[in-house]
Enzyme design. Structure first.
Site, PDB file in Angstrom:
ATOM      1  N   GLN A 146      59.868  63.916  14.501  1.00 31.75           N
ATOM      2  CA  GLN A 146      59.735  62.555  15.022  1.00 31.75           C
ATOM      3  C   GLN A 146      58.271  62.148  15.086  1.00 31.75           C
ATOM      4  O   GLN A 146      57.490  62.735  15.832  1.00 31.75           O
ATOM      5  CB  GLN A 146      60.351  62.505  16.424  1.00 31.75           C
ATOM      6  CG  GLN A 146      60.125  61.222  17.188  1.00 31.75           C
ATOM      7  CD  GLN A 146      60.641  61.324  18.606  1.00 31.75           C
ATOM      8  OE1 GLN A 146      61.805  61.621  18.833  1.00 31.75           O
ATOM      9  NE2 GLN A 146      59.765  61.106  19.579  1.00 31.75           N
ATOM     10  N   GLY A 147      57.868  61.161  14.284  1.00 35.52           N
ATOM     11  CA  GLY A 147      56.487  60.694  14.264  1.00 35.52           C
ATOM     12  C   GLY A 147      56.318  59.415  15.047  1.00 35.52           C
ATOM     13  O   GLY A 147      56.289  58.324  14.457  1.00 35.52           O
ATOM     14  N   SER A 149      54.279  59.296  18.618  1.00 34.76           N
ATOM     15  CA  SER A 149      53.025  59.257  19.382  1.00 34.76           C
ATOM     16  C   SER A 149      51.806  59.267  18.471  1.00 34.76           C
ATOM     17  O   SER A 149      51.806  59.854  17.390  1.00 34.76           O
ATOM     18  CB  SER A 149      52.949  60.454  20.332  1.00 34.76           C
ATOM     19  OG  SER A 149      53.946  60.379  21.327  1.00 34.76           O
ATOM     20  N   SER A 181      56.374  67.360  17.385  1.00 26.89           N
ATOM     21  CA  SER A 181      57.007  68.676  17.572  1.00 26.89           C
ATOM     22  C   SER A 181      57.572  69.199  16.258  1.00 26.89           C
ATOM     23  O   SER A 181      58.345  68.508  15.590  1.00 26.89           O
ATOM     24  CB  SER A 181      58.116  68.586  18.620  1.00 26.89           C
ATOM     25  OG  SER A 181      57.595  68.239  19.878  1.00 26.89           O
ATOM     26  N   GLU A 265      67.659  61.415  22.652  1.00 27.49           N
ATOM     27  CA  GLU A 265      66.801  62.558  22.951  1.00 27.49           C
ATOM     28  C   GLU A 265      66.910  62.954  24.416  1.00 27.49           C
ATOM     29  O   GLU A 265      66.902  64.136  24.752  1.00 27.49           O
ATOM     30  CB  GLU A 265      65.342  62.207  22.625  1.00 27.49           C
ATOM     31  CG  GLU A 265      64.360  63.311  22.969  1.00 27.49           C
ATOM     32  CD  GLU A 265      62.915  62.891  22.753  1.00 27.49           C
ATOM     33  OE1 GLU A 265      62.100  63.765  22.427  1.00 27.49           O
ATOM     34  OE2 GLU A 265      62.600  61.698  22.900  1.00 27.49           O
ATOM     35  N   GLU A 394      56.135  58.091  34.680  1.00 29.64           N
ATOM     36  CA  GLU A 394      55.922  56.680  35.018  1.00 29.64           C
ATOM     37  C   GLU A 394      56.792  55.779  34.130  1.00 29.64           C
ATOM     38  O   GLU A 394      57.402  54.813  34.608  1.00 29.64           O
ATOM     39  CB  GLU A 394      54.448  56.313  34.862  1.00 29.64           C
ATOM     40  CG  GLU A 394      53.516  56.968  35.883  1.00 29.64           C
ATOM     41  CD  GLU A 394      53.148  58.404  35.529  1.00 29.64           C
ATOM     42  OE1 GLU A 394      52.494  59.060  36.348  1.00 29.64           O
ATOM     43  OE2 GLU A 394      53.525  58.871  34.433  1.00 29.64           O
TER      44      GLU A 394
END
Length: 409
Positions: A146-147, A149, A181, A265, A394
């Site tokens: 998963q790209g 961030s 990851s 997820e 948050e």
């Protein structure tokens, strides 16, 4: 809520247990001293995306044999329709399957592809994308990362700057992703890119693309964590050409596709069973002669352990509630953020409880000679990132407040 198995679910649970007993490859079982963590992809010394390409031939062939056994049943992606390689199981049957695999301490296969991308494609993908990508995932033949961030765009994901410019039937992608990851082991990446830098609201100018990990212009560099292992990486895109056919959903509407993926997820049983097993091992050890020598069990520690046990059961029930919503046909929403938030903070509290039990011995890193093989020392380091992996606490609280409680932004 009554979470007792129906007769059909109880029979299926026994079927799963027998399948694991009969089909898990003996050569795939880890050595007693292998590194363990509580990451979702890492169960009792296994990390399937890494193992399938390991230098150790027994490890590699064991991982592939396990994938083949699961794929034959459609159990890599059990909730998917059979036409795409799944088993057509109900959401509750899928939950039972994964629960029993966790209790048996055997790994799931192709987690990011099967549990994040696959369900997202089933909702948002074209027929061509489903036909091209779902069967290889369900067979354990293609892995995904998963790209999302970026440097400076983690919690504030809508500020991402990786750019995709339309050029005929292709997008040209330039930019960087980080903390991806297992990206260095992936065959494919699903990536968020900015296609409209002038959009009135930042999240409305984002597009969701599928990119081959070895495409020209893609560079992947592993990143080491606190433990010295490399579970994630940074990815650079320099003039990477991606077919428009690899776009999931509409141009500039990829944010909403991504929110579906993040819901999947955060919605699963996750590390609940691993927390339960870790706490049970701690209690067993503290009652043993070695435990009485290396730890000091006080009334305060007993109360703390009791609280952790209660919290683990709460987390289990949150997961069961979420899957019951899925069984009714609902996509995971704010309930998944509740699971993520509660589970992340519990991970840290459980690690601290273990550290308190062992006092100064909790600083011992090497497993040989450390109390309980330094499991809680390693867990404490693992847990540092828990409250910002998959969305910071948050962000999760904001999701719960706005979507769950209808509070103003």
């Amino acid at each position: 809520m009554n979470w007792d198995d129906t007769p059909e679910q109880a029979a299926f649970r026994e079927e799963v247990r027998a399948f694991i007993q009969d089909n898990f490859p003996a050569e795939y079982r880890p050595a007693d001293d292998e590194e363990q963590s509580l990451e979702p992809e890492d169960v009792a010394g296994y990390n399937w995306p890494v193992d399938r390409v390991a230098d150790d031939p027994e490890r590699r062939e064991g991982a592939r044999a396990w994938a083949a056994a699961l794929a034959e049943r459609g159990w890599i992606a059990p909730h998917w329709p059979e036409e795409f390689g799944g088993a057509g199981l109900s959401a509750l049957e899928e939950f039972v399957l994964h629960e029993e695999m966790m209790r048996a301490r055997v790994p799931t296969v192709n987690g990011i592809g099967a549990f994040l991308l696959g369900p997202t494609l089933l909702v948002h993908g074209t027929d061509e994308q489903k036909a091209a990508h779902l069967p290889p995932i369900a067979k354990g033949e293609a892995t995904w990362a998963q790209g999302f961030s970026e440097p400076g765009s983690g919690s504030d994901l809508a500020s991402l700057r990786t750019r995709a410019v339309r050029d005929g039937d292709e997008y040209v992608v330039d930019g960087q992703k980080v903390w991806t990851s297992l990206g260095q082991y992936a065959d494919w990446l699903f990536v968020l890119v900015r296609t409209d830098p002038d959009a009135e609201k930042p999240h409305r100018g984002i597009t969701f693309l599928l990119i081959e990990a070895d495409a020209p212009g893609v560079t992947i560099r592993p990143i080491e964590d606190l433990r010295g292992s490399a579970p994630f990486c940074e990815i650079f895109f320099e003039g990477v050409r991606v077919p428009v056919a690899n776009r999931v959903g509409d141009e500039n509407r990829g944010w909403y596709v991504a929110m579906s993926a993040l819901g999947f997820e955060r919605a699963g049983i996750g590390a609940t069973i691993k927390y339960e097993q870790a706490l049970a091992e701690l209690v067993t050890y503290l009652r043993s002669p070695d435990g009485r020598r290396h730890a000091r069990v006080t009334p305060a520690l007993r109360r703390e352990i009791a609280r952790r046990r209660t919290e683990i059961r709460v987390l289990y029930n949150l997961a069961r509630y979420t899957v019951s919503r899925q069984a009714e046909g609902a996509e995971p929403d704010f309930e998944a953020s509740i699971n993520q938030l509660f589970g992340a903070e519990l991970h840290q509290r459980l690690a601290r409880t273990g550290a308190r039990a062992f006092g100064r011995s909790a600083a011992l890193w090497q497993r040989d000679g450390a109390p309980l093989d330094a499991v809680f020392t390693h867990m404490r380091r693992d847990s540092v990132a828990s409250t910002f992996l998959g969305g910071t606490t948050e962000i999760q609280r904001n999701v719960i407040a706005t979507r769950g409680l209808s509070l103003p932004r």
